[in-house]
Enzyme design. Structure first.
Site, PDB file in Angstrom:
ATOM      1  N   GLU A  40      37.513 -17.345  56.603  1.00 49.40           N
ATOM      2  CA  GLU A  40      37.621 -18.364  57.292  1.00 49.40           C
ATOM      3  C   GLU A  40      37.616 -18.600  57.980  1.00 49.40           C
ATOM      4  OE1 GLU A  40      40.939 -20.050  56.713  1.00 49.40           O
ATOM      5  OE2 GLU A  40      41.987 -18.512  55.267  1.00 49.40           O
ATOM      6  N   TYR A 123      45.319 -20.911  63.849  1.00 53.15           N
ATOM      7  CA  TYR A 123      45.152 -21.193  62.210  1.00 53.15           C
ATOM      8  C   TYR A 123      44.911 -19.986  61.728  1.00 53.15           C
ATOM      9  CZ  TYR A 123      43.343 -21.933  58.150  1.00 53.15           C
ATOM     10  OH  TYR A 123      42.501 -21.911  57.095  1.00 53.15           O
ATOM     11  N   ASP A 141      45.891 -26.022  59.021  1.00 50.26           N
ATOM     12  CA  ASP A 141      44.888 -26.572  59.315  1.00 50.26           C
ATOM     13  C   ASP A 141      44.818 -28.393  58.975  1.00 50.26           C
ATOM     14  OD1 ASP A 141      44.805 -26.841  57.077  1.00 50.26           O
ATOM     15  OD2 ASP A 141      42.978 -25.801  56.351  1.00 50.26           O
TER      16      ASP A 141
END
Ligand code: SF4
Length: 370
Positions: A40, A123, A141
């Site tokens: 991520e 997020y 996002d």
């Protein structure tokens, strides 16, 4: 907003599509929170294809959180070198050390603990907790926001506070509670593949029947454009020394980081990593560069240095459009500059360097010295 049976059908169709058609990506083969977290962070503002080799190399060298926490920062940055946005790597490293110190090396599973780690915002925390721990946290996002905006035909700047909150409420309501990890990935996958920014492929979309923007024929007009920050043009000149052994000199990152730095501050533009002697210019670059080298205490034969211009390098970082004029300076012996390190010009990545510095090295290597 979809509700009841319609929402149930939307979820079912999107999940089925994702489970059948998802791209085969290395971080999807594990639910290990360390790997999910790493992917991520790497994927922030970076394309999937660019991330894959970095992700694999990084995990080879730092297979777990303890290995990352115990590594020197310089090595972490070296493995990140070329991926850009280096504060991500610094935060990742610091967060790994905090997880070891404060959570015994186990990645935390409580939202407040995850959010307390450097470099992790809403997020990323929601992505890790849903994918690795199956917690009911909906991600929002750019990709998810675009899908939701089109599905609900939401106009205006999605990043405005009010609209973003509305989208988060919508994402929370749509979350498939039984499979939050797959659900979040399905929404992101749809946004990254079929529901792309420029030309959404609505004919292939598994949830087209629920899409308001498609029904109204405005899918490719949404999301509406945001006001862009004006671009700033920056001109730099860089000195690339080259000795007979093919070595050059790189300057170290500055001590202490100035995140609020001036737009043309060289350490900021080179991502606070190792870089060539470089200076911002607005007049004659050679005159300015000579003066700068003098300041660096490179007196010996400075006035007799022959500056050979290489091809200009162009590089964009967010709103900054940078042009670097590299000058190759052939020397019998590399000058001594405090803190500078000699490295092979063909392989400057033995130290952590930014993409901009790599481009400058490439330009210097191809420069015609005749
Ligand atoms: S129908 Fe088109 S615009 Fe709507 S969600 Fe699907 S791909 Fe996106």
């Amino acid at each position: 907003m979809l509700k009841g049976q319609e929402l149930a059908a939307f979820r079912k169709q999107l999940l089925a599509w994702f489970r059948q058609s998802q791209r085969n990506l290395p971080w999807r083969r594990t639910r290990d929170p360390y790997c999910v977290w790493l992917s991520e962070i790497m994927l922030q503002q970076t394309r999937v294809a660019a991330v894959i080799p970095y992700y694999e190399r990084f995990l080879e060298r730092f297979p777990n959180l303890h290995a990352l926490a115990g590594a020197p920062e310089e090595e972490v940055l070296r493995l990140w070198s070329g991926l850009g946005y280096y504060s991500r790597a610094r935060n990742l490293h610091e967060a790994a050390q905090r997880v070891v110190a404060e959570h015994g090396g186990e990645f935390p599973s409580r939202m407040e603990d995850v959010l307390a780690l450097p470099g992790i915002g809403n997020y990323t925390a929601a992505a890790i907790l849903s994918i690795a721990f199956e917690q009911k946290q909906a991600v929002l996002d750019g990709n998810v926001a675009r899908v939701l905006a089109r599905q609900g035909a939401i106009r205006g700047d999605l990043r405005s506070g009010r609209r973003w909150r509305k989208l988060q409420k919508c994402a929370d309501a749509y979350l498939a509670a039984k499979s939050p990890g797959d659900w979040n990935q399905a929404m992101m996958e749809l946004g990254a593949t079929l529901c792309s920014p420029k030309s959404p492929q609505c004919l292939l979309c598994p949830v087209a029947q629920f899409c308001e923007a498609r029904k109204r024929g405005i899918a490719d007009l949404l999301p509406e454009k945001r006001k862009k920050r004006a671009t700033v043009e920056i001109r730099l000149a860089a000195a690339i020394f080259a000795d007979p052994k093919g070595r050059t000199l790189l300057l170290p990152p500055p001590e202490g980081r100035n995140l609020e730095a001036l737009v043309d501050l060289v350490p900021t533009l080179t991502s606070n990593l190792w870089h060539f002697p470089t200076i911002a210019v607005n007049g004659d670059p050679v005159v300015k560069l000579r003066g700068y080298l003098r300041k660096l205490q490179i007196h010996s034969r400075n006035s007799s240095f022959r500056f050979v211009a290489a091809n200009k390098v162009r590089h964009t970082v967010t709103y900054r459009e940078i042009t670097v004029e590299p000058f190759r300076i052939t020397v019998k012996e590399l000058p001594s500059i405090k803190g500078a390190e000699p490295v092979p010009l063909r392989d400057i990545t033995v130290l952590p360097v930014s993409n901009l510095t790599r481009k400058v090295a490439r330009a210097a290597l191809t420069c015609n010295q005749a």
